[in-house]
Design a protein around this motif. Structure first.
Motif, mmCIF file in Angstrom:
data_model
loop_
_atom_site.group_PDB
_atom_site.id
_atom_site.type_symbol
_atom_site.label_atom_id
_atom_site.label_comp_id
_atom_site.label_asym_id
_atom_site.label_seq_id
_atom_site.Cartn_x
_atom_site.Cartn_y
_atom_site.Cartn_z
ATOM 1 N N THR A 64 0.827 -1.214 0.000
ATOM 2 C CA THR A 64 0.000 0.000 0.000
ATOM 3 C C THR A 64 0.859 1.260 0.000
ATOM 4 O O THR A 64 0.551 2.231 -0.713
ATOM 5 N N ALA A 65 1.930 1.263 0.780
ATOM 6 C CA ALA A 65 2.784 2.455 0.860
ATOM 7 C C ALA A 65 3.418 2.767 -0.494
ATOM 8 O O ALA A 65 3.553 3.936 -0.875
ATOM 9 N N ALA A 66 3.821 1.723 -1.242
ATOM 10 C CA ALA A 66 4.420 1.955 -2.555
ATOM 11 C C ALA A 66 3.391 2.505 -3.539
ATOM 12 O O ALA A 66 3.701 3.376 -4.361
ATOM 13 N N ILE A 67 2.172 2.037 -3.463
ATOM 14 C CA ILE A 67 1.099 2.521 -4.349
ATOM 15 C C ILE A 67 0.783 3.979 -4.044
ATOM 16 O O ILE A 67 0.429 4.757 -4.940
ATOM 17 N N GLN A 68 0.903 4.368 -2.783
ATOM 18 C CA GLN A 68 0.536 5.725 -2.375
ATOM 19 C C GLN A 68 1.302 6.785 -3.159
ATOM 20 O O GLN A 68 0.762 7.860 -3.465
ATOM 21 N N ALA A 69 2.553 6.518 -3.526
ATOM 22 C CA ALA A 69 3.340 7.499 -4.284
ATOM 23 C C ALA A 69 2.680 7.822 -5.616
ATOM 24 O O ALA A 69 2.710 8.982 -6.074
ATOM 25 N N SER A 70 2.073 6.845 -6.254
ATOM 26 C CA SER A 70 1.374 7.091 -7.515
ATOM 27 C C SER A 70 0.024 7.758 -7.284
ATOM 28 O O SER A 70 -0.443 8.533 -8.133
ATOM 29 N N VAL A 71 -0.598 7.475 -6.150
ATOM 30 C CA VAL A 71 -1.881 8.099 -5.838
ATOM 31 C C VAL A 71 -1.706 9.595 -5.577
ATOM 32 O O VAL A 71 -2.554 10.418 -5.966
ATOM 33 N N ASP A 72 -0.583 9.966 -4.959
ATOM 34 C CA ASP A 72 -0.363 11.367 -4.590
ATOM 35 C C ASP A 72 -0.329 12.307 -5.787
ATOM 36 O O ASP A 72 -0.651 13.488 -5.655
ATOM 37 N N VAL A 73 0.071 11.833 -6.959
ATOM 38 C CA VAL A 73 0.184 12.712 -8.134
ATOM 39 C C VAL A 73 -1.062 12.664 -9.007
ATOM 40 O O VAL A 73 -1.107 13.322 -10.058
ATOM 41 N N LEU A 74 -2.067 11.916 -8.605
ATOM 42 C CA LEU A 74 -3.251 11.770 -9.449
ATOM 43 C C LEU A 74 -4.003 13.074 -9.717
ATOM 44 O O LEU A 74 -4.449 13.301 -10.849
ATOM 45 N N PRO A 75 -4.199 13.969 -8.730
ATOM 46 C CA PRO A 75 -4.984 15.178 -9.031
ATOM 47 C C PRO A 75 -4.431 15.962 -10.211
ATOM 48 O O PRO A 75 -5.195 16.442 -11.066
ATOM 49 N N GLY A 76 -3.102 16.108 -10.307
ATOM 50 C CA GLY A 76 -2.521 16.852 -11.418
ATOM 51 C C GLY A 76 -2.701 16.171 -12.760
ATOM 52 O O GLY A 76 -2.662 16.815 -13.811
#
Length: 495
Positions: A294-306
């Motif tokens: 989950t922590a590794a996936i979070q890095a990709s989730v953080d840039v989703l709004p842009g």
């Protein structure tokens, strides 16, 4: 002296029984008339009691018979055996316990394993369906049915737990075992795909042989049996085939992995990045499973709004005068805003573990508006001029050259049809109609058979008829028409 008076026939009383007697006075009273003295007899003795010894002997015997009959209704017939275990005269519950206890105690002696190793049925995890067998024995062979007595033994199939049995045999004869190498699945960065590494067989004791030996001993009533210890290949439970199937499933996931808005994979994820999220392992039954970080996936989730958020783009559509759409000048784009992403990484991790690599994002959408552009072309032959109209207003106008006599440009109402950016016109054989040849004519837009707007590089006398029927234009003007007027735009040619 006191005289005793006895009842008549008193001497006939049974020997040993007491005789009732009564004492008389020493002087008997005289008769009232002075006659003989009177005598009074003793009371009559009661009748002797009847003896009932036979009855008291018969009651216990009858009760015992009834008890025996009742007992026979709940016991298994004499001479009955389940495998090698005698169960005649037992209740089904006691029979089931006896069967399992005998199986638990049956011992296999592995000879030739360095030392004689012993394992019991209990240690091997051996089982029979003792309750079902005992219930069936009672149902088929009850004690009350003599015809079922001393029937053939009932077979009791024995099974051993593979995991428990292997562990017990390994403890008893460790020299007989070599561990197999499990097949594995890993990501190959060079190919960008998951691949399977094959399993390698080990060695061990054949469980099927042990199970049969245990069954045969149990069936024949033996509590101990010798079994020569021999090694056989032992495959890993994590097989090559299972690993290959898992690799294929994971590669299918990599083909589709990403964040989706509707059916659109709006944010694809690099295969190597997605693979770095995943851990692939097999369990003690050889079943492969996937867990995601989950922590590794979070890095990709953080840039989703842009990557997701955008404003709507309004559409412009070219139509004819009847409102029929001819083409999109500017395609409309729906605006969208990404919703809350809290929990997205954890939810995506759970999806990946379940084999689904397409994550649907929560977005809200904003619609776009559409503006219609009604475009028409007007050719005034008397003015030798072309006018381009959009929503009734002139947006461009040029001097042109129409057909020179006798090849006049035909008048009427037409529509733009086939278009090409360049072509040769005429015939290379000038002796053949139309008796001219013009190569590389640019930006051609046909509107009436072989009559077209096109660029002209061989003259600049625009404003005067010069053509074989087409509308000659400067090259820049012809390109403008070519780009501006899609197929279907109405063309009016008149004087």
């Amino acid at each position: 002296m006191t005289d005793l008076a006895t009842k008549p026939q008193a001497d006939e009383a049974p020997s040993g029984d007491p005789v009732d007697t009564v004492a008389l006075p020493e002087t008997a009273p005289a008769d009232i008339d002075g006659g003989d003295p009177g005598y009074a007899w003793a009371p009559v003795e009661p009748a002797p009691k009847k003896r009932r010894l036979a009855l008291w002997i018969g009651i216990p015997a009858g009760a015992a018979l009834i008890g025996l009959v009742a007992t026979s209704l709940v016991l298994i017939a004499p001479g009955t055996a389940i495998a090698g275990v005698p169960v005649g005269g037992l209740t089904p519950g006691s029979a089931a316990e006896a069967v399992q206890q005998r199986l638990d105690a049956t011992t296999i002696v592995l000879t030739g394993a360095g030392r004689d190793a012993q394992v019991t049925g209990a240690a091997l995890g051996a089982t029979v369906d003792a309750k079902a067998l005992a219930d069936a024995a009672f149902a088929d062979r009850p004690m009350w049915n003599p015809t079922a007595w001393f029937s053939p033994a009932i077979d009791a199939p024995v099974t051993v737990d593979p995991v428990v049995a292997t562990a017990a045999l390994r403890r008893a004869a460790p020299s007989m075992f070599t561990d197999p190498v499990a097949a594995t699945v890993s990501f190959d960065a060079a190919t960008g795909s998951f691949a399977a590494a094959p399993s390698v067989a080990g060695e061990g004791i054949d469980l099927a042989v042990v199970e049969k030996a245990l069954h045969d001993a149990f069936a024949t009533g033996q509590t101990r049996v010798d079994l020569p210890a021999t090694s056989v290949p032992v495959d890993s439970v994590a097989t090559t085939a299972n690993a290959q199937a898992e690799a294929a499933k994971l590669n299918g996931m990599l083909d589709a992995v990403g964040f989706y808005v509707g059916a659109e994979r709006t944010v694809p994820i690099d295969r190597a990045v997605a693979a770095s999220w995943l851990t692939v392992a097999s369990d003690d039954k050889g079943v492969f499973s996937v867990t995601a970080n989950t922590a590794a996936i979070q890095a990709s989730v953080d840039v989703l709004p842009g990557l997701i958020d955008r404003a709507p783009v309004n559409a412009t559509t070219i139509t004819d005068t009847a409102g029929n759409a001819l083409s999109d000048e500017t395609p409309g784009v729906v605006g969208r805003t990404l919703g809350a992403t809290t929990g997205v990484a954890a939810a995506f991790a759970a999806q990946l573990a379940g084999g689904n690599a397409a994550y649907a994002l929560p977005v809200s959408e904003a619609p776009f508006t559409t503006t219609a552009l009604v475009r028409t072309i007007d050719v005034d032959l008397s003015q030798q001029r072309v006018y381009l109209y959009e929503n009734g207003a002139v947006v461009q106008s040029w001097a042109v050259s129409s057909g020179l006599a006798p090849n006049y440009t035909p008048t009427g109402n037409f529509r733009i049809g086939w278009k090409t950016s360049m072509q040769n016109m005429g015939n290379r054989d000038l002796t053949q109609a139309p008796n001219y040849f013009t190569p590389d004519v640019p930006w051609v837009s046909y509107f009436n058979g072989d009559v077209a707007f096109h660029g002209t590089y061989w003259h600049s006398n625009f404003g005067s008829p010069m053509s074989h029927g087409c509308i000659n234009m400067t090259i820049a003007a012809a390109k403008y028409v070519y780009d501006w007027a899609p197929k279907g735009v109405e063309v009016s040619v008149h004087y």
